[in-house]
Design an enzyme around this catalytic site. Structure first.
Site, short mmCIF file in Angstrom:
data_model
loop_
_atom_site.label_atom_id
_atom_site.label_comp_id
_atom_site.label_asym_id
_atom_site.label_seq_id
_atom_site.Cartn_x
_atom_site.Cartn_y
_atom_site.Cartn_z
CD GLU A 175 40.61 58.97 105.41
OE1 GLU A 175 39.99 58.52 106.41
OE2 GLU A 175 40.19 59.95 104.76
CG ASP B 125 33.34 66.75 114.20
OD1 ASP B 125 33.22 65.55 113.90
OD2 ASP B 125 32.45 67.42 114.78
#
Length: 123
Positions: free
Chosen positions: A67, A93
């Site tokens: 993350e 993406d």
């Protein structure tokens, strides 16, 4: 020795700033932190074995790491261009996809560890 200590302190400070930025700016990171905290609390409550702790800690921190990297990639892409570009979308993406794959893996590990314990608790 003092110069090395100052450099090291600055280095840690920059890293902590990056983690804080990710937590403040990314709702998904806050979700990961919440779920990770719940998983740790469940590990304590169910008194999981050391090898289960190892698996749990690895997948929790793997999701956190990805993350943070995803945030870095998104920020760099946004810095480079605000215009739509197919390759910018691909970069964002695929980084987000890596986080999702890690999150799915962590859920699988959590189910492997906790599902039998939950079932035994009820039956």
């Amino acid at each position: 020795m003092g110069k090395i200590r100052r450099k090291l302190t600055k280095s840690f400070s920059y890293a902590i700033d990056g983690i804080k930025y990710t937590i403040k700016s990314q709702p998904n990171m806050r979700i990961h932190l919440g779920v990770g905290t719940i998983a740790i609390a469940a590990g304590i409550a169910f008194r999981i074995a050391s090898y289960e702790w190892l698996a749990l800690v690895i997948v929790i921190f793997f999701v956190f790491i990805l993350e943070i990297l995803n945030t870095a990639i998104e920020t760099l892409v946004d810095l480079y261009t605000e215009d739509y570009h197919h390759l910018a979308k691909v970069a964002k993406d695929t980084a987000a996809g890596a986080v999702m794959v890690a999150a799915i893996m962590s859920v699988c590990v959590g189910l492997i560890i906790f599902l039998p314990k939950i079932v035994n608790w009820f039956f």
